[in-house]
Design a protein around this motif. Structure first.
Motif, PDB file in Angstrom:
ATOM      1  N   VAL A 125      12.741 -89.201 -23.334  1.00 25.13           N
ATOM      2  CA  VAL A 125      11.564 -88.834 -24.092  1.00 25.13           C
ATOM      3  C   VAL A 125      12.082 -88.256 -25.312  1.00 25.13           C
ATOM      4  N   GLU A 126      13.060 -87.289 -25.281  1.00 27.28           N
ATOM      5  CA  GLU A 126      13.327 -86.685 -26.470  1.00 27.28           C
ATOM      6  C   GLU A 126      14.261 -87.692 -27.544  1.00 27.28           C
ATOM      7  N   ILE A 127      15.055 -88.472 -26.950  1.00 29.10           N
ATOM      8  CA  ILE A 127      15.600 -89.305 -27.822  1.00 29.10           C
ATOM      9  C   ILE A 127      14.578 -90.490 -28.527  1.00 29.10           C
ATOM     10  N   GLU A 128      13.728 -90.936 -27.637  1.00 28.36           N
ATOM     11  CA  GLU A 128      12.389 -91.808 -28.222  1.00 28.36           C
ATOM     12  C   GLU A 128      12.028 -90.983 -29.530  1.00 28.36           C
ATOM     13  N   LYS A 129      11.709 -89.794 -29.216  1.00 21.93           N
ATOM     14  CA  LYS A 129      10.954 -88.998 -30.203  1.00 21.93           C
ATOM     15  C   LYS A 129      11.784 -89.088 -31.680  1.00 21.93           C
ATOM     16  N   HIS A 130      13.018 -88.872 -31.426  1.00 21.44           N
ATOM     17  CA  HIS A 130      13.883 -88.827 -32.592  1.00 21.44           C
ATOM     18  C   HIS A 130      15.078 -89.677 -32.894  1.00 21.44           C
ATOM     19  N   ALA A 131      14.592 -90.999 -32.623  1.00 19.94           N
ATOM     20  CA  ALA A 131      15.441 -92.085 -32.718  1.00 19.94           C
ATOM     21  C   ALA A 131      16.036 -92.247 -34.304  1.00 19.94           C
ATOM     22  N   GLU A 132      15.386 -91.945 -35.227  1.00 19.43           N
ATOM     23  CA  GLU A 132      15.741 -91.957 -36.463  1.00 19.43           C
ATOM     24  C   GLU A 132      16.791 -91.066 -36.983  1.00 19.43           C
ATOM     25  N   LEU A 133      16.981 -89.987 -36.272  1.00 21.61           N
ATOM     26  CA  LEU A 133      18.186 -89.040 -36.376  1.00 21.61           C
ATOM     27  C   LEU A 133      19.400 -89.581 -35.624  1.00 21.61           C
ATOM     28  N   LEU A 134      19.219 -90.435 -34.503  1.00 23.74           N
ATOM     29  CA  LEU A 134      20.142 -90.832 -33.880  1.00 23.74           C
ATOM     30  C   LEU A 134      20.924 -92.195 -34.597  1.00 23.74           C
ATOM     31  N   PRO A 136      22.145 -93.285 -37.507  1.00 16.54           N
ATOM     32  CA  PRO A 136      23.543 -93.227 -37.983  1.00 16.54           C
ATOM     33  C   PRO A 136      24.590 -92.909 -37.146  1.00 16.54           C
ATOM     34  N   ALA A 137      24.394 -91.899 -36.248  1.00 21.94           N
ATOM     35  CA  ALA A 137      25.327 -91.546 -35.094  1.00 21.94           C
ATOM     36  C   ALA A 137      25.792 -92.501 -34.240  1.00 21.94           C
ATOM     37  N   VAL A 138      24.715 -93.439 -33.919  1.00 24.86           N
ATOM     38  CA  VAL A 138      25.052 -94.728 -33.009  1.00 24.86           C
ATOM     39  C   VAL A 138      25.845 -95.592 -33.850  1.00 24.86           C
ATOM     40  N   ALA A 139      25.527 -95.993 -35.128  1.00 25.87           N
ATOM     41  CA  ALA A 139      26.472 -96.976 -35.826  1.00 25.87           C
ATOM     42  C   ALA A 139      27.887 -96.336 -35.955  1.00 25.87           C
ATOM     43  N   LYS A 140      27.960 -95.017 -36.209  1.00 27.02           N
ATOM     44  CA  LYS A 140      29.379 -94.512 -36.244  1.00 27.02           C
ATOM     45  C   LYS A 140      30.216 -94.467 -34.771  1.00 27.02           C
ATOM     46  N   ARG A 141      29.368 -94.415 -33.697  1.00 26.76           N
ATOM     47  CA  ARG A 141      29.837 -94.454 -32.350  1.00 26.76           C
ATOM     48  C   ARG A 141      30.251 -95.971 -32.128  1.00 26.76           C
ATOM     49  N   GLU A 142      29.761 -96.943 -32.573  1.00 31.47           N
ATOM     50  CA  GLU A 142      30.157 -98.224 -32.228  1.00 31.47           C
ATOM     51  C   GLU A 142      31.548 -98.509 -32.978  1.00 31.47           C
ATOM     52  N   GLU A 143      31.715 -98.065 -34.288  1.00 28.52           N
ATOM     53  CA  GLU A 143      32.876 -98.066 -34.806  1.00 28.52           C
ATOM     54  C   GLU A 143      34.007 -97.247 -34.038  1.00 28.52           C
ATOM     55  N   VAL A 144      33.725 -96.209 -33.663  1.00 33.43           N
ATOM     56  CA  VAL A 144      34.840 -95.538 -32.966  1.00 33.43           C
ATOM     57  C   VAL A 144      35.022 -96.006 -31.646  1.00 33.43           C
ATOM     58  N   MET A 145      34.067 -96.584 -30.949  1.00 32.86           N
ATOM     59  CA  MET A 145      34.234 -97.290 -29.660  1.00 32.86           C
ATOM     60  C   MET A 145      35.172 -98.334 -30.027  1.00 32.86           C
ATOM     61  N   GLN A 146      34.822 -99.311 -31.224  1.00 30.18           N
ATOM     62  CA  GLN A 146      35.809-100.324 -31.268  1.00 30.18           C
ATOM     63  C   GLN A 146      37.320-100.122 -31.390  1.00 30.18           C
ATOM     64  N   ASN A 147      37.433 -98.971 -32.274  1.00 29.56           N
ATOM     65  CA  ASN A 147      38.608 -98.431 -32.460  1.00 29.56           C
ATOM     66  C   ASN A 147      39.400 -98.113 -31.085  1.00 29.56           C
ATOM     67  N   VAL A 148      38.819 -97.366 -30.205  1.00 27.47           N
ATOM     68  CA  VAL A 148      39.281 -97.186 -28.906  1.00 27.47           C
ATOM     69  C   VAL A 148      39.540 -98.370 -28.072  1.00 27.47           C
TER      70      VAL A 148
END
Length: 177
Positions: A125-134, A136-148
């Motif tokens: 519920v908390e994530i759904e409320k504040h999805a706009e904050l996450l 940029p972090a999700v995009a960065k996370r995908e790059e990091v996961m690809q590097n890993v």
């Protein structure tokens, strides 16, 4: 040396610590600290004060009924000292404490079983409320996961190459013999 229980909060009251109140009818009350003594004087009910054992037991947060509690009861019958008896008594006390700890852990785990699902639900519920904050972090996370993943693939490839070289080296050694 007898370790008493605090009348208000049920915590241990060691010799030389706390306050002892004796009422006119000669009933004694031991308190572990002045906080308990003050609350007793204010006529507060321990079952309604959140930090006491009585509160936790009445609210079902701690084990309330268990056969191991029978061992903690105070006995006033004097027993003649016997070394073997004392040794067995101490061993029994340790065993009872182990059993009590295991039962308390089981009780706590059973009580927290449903809480984990509730926690996950609240997090969603908390994530759904504040999805706009996450975002940029999700995009960065995908790059990091690809590097890993890329580095893991490289390591696996080098391991396979080394293993193939070792097999080839062993095969050539066997042919020479």
């Amino acid at each position: 040396m007898r370790i008493e229980k605090c009348y208000f909060c049920s915590s241990p009251c060691y010799p030389g610590h706390g306050v002892m109140f004796v009422r006119n009818d000669s009933k004694t009350f031991r308190f572990c600290r002045s906080k308990c003594h003050r609350n007793f004087n204010k006529k507060r009910n321990p079952r309604k004060v959140a930090w006491t054992k009585a509160y936790r037991k009445t609210r079902g947060k701690e084990l309330a009924v268990d056969s191991t509690f029978e061992f903690e009861k105070r006995r006033n019958r004097p027993v003649k000292y016997d070394r073997n008896l004392m040794g067995k008594t101490i061993m029994a006390m340790q065993r009872v404490e182990q059993i009590k700890q295991a039962r308390e852990e089981r009780f706590h785990a059973n009580r927290m079983k449903d809480a984990k699902a509730e926690k996950v639900k609240q997090a969603r519920v908390e994530i759904e409320k504040h999805a706009e904050l996450l975002a940029p972090a999700v995009a960065k996370r995908e790059e990091v996961m690809q590097n890993v993943l890329d580095s893991a693939r490289e390591r696996i490839a080098t391991r396979k190459i080394r293993a193939a070289e070792k097999v080839a080296l062993r095969g050539s050694e066997n042919m020479e013999e």
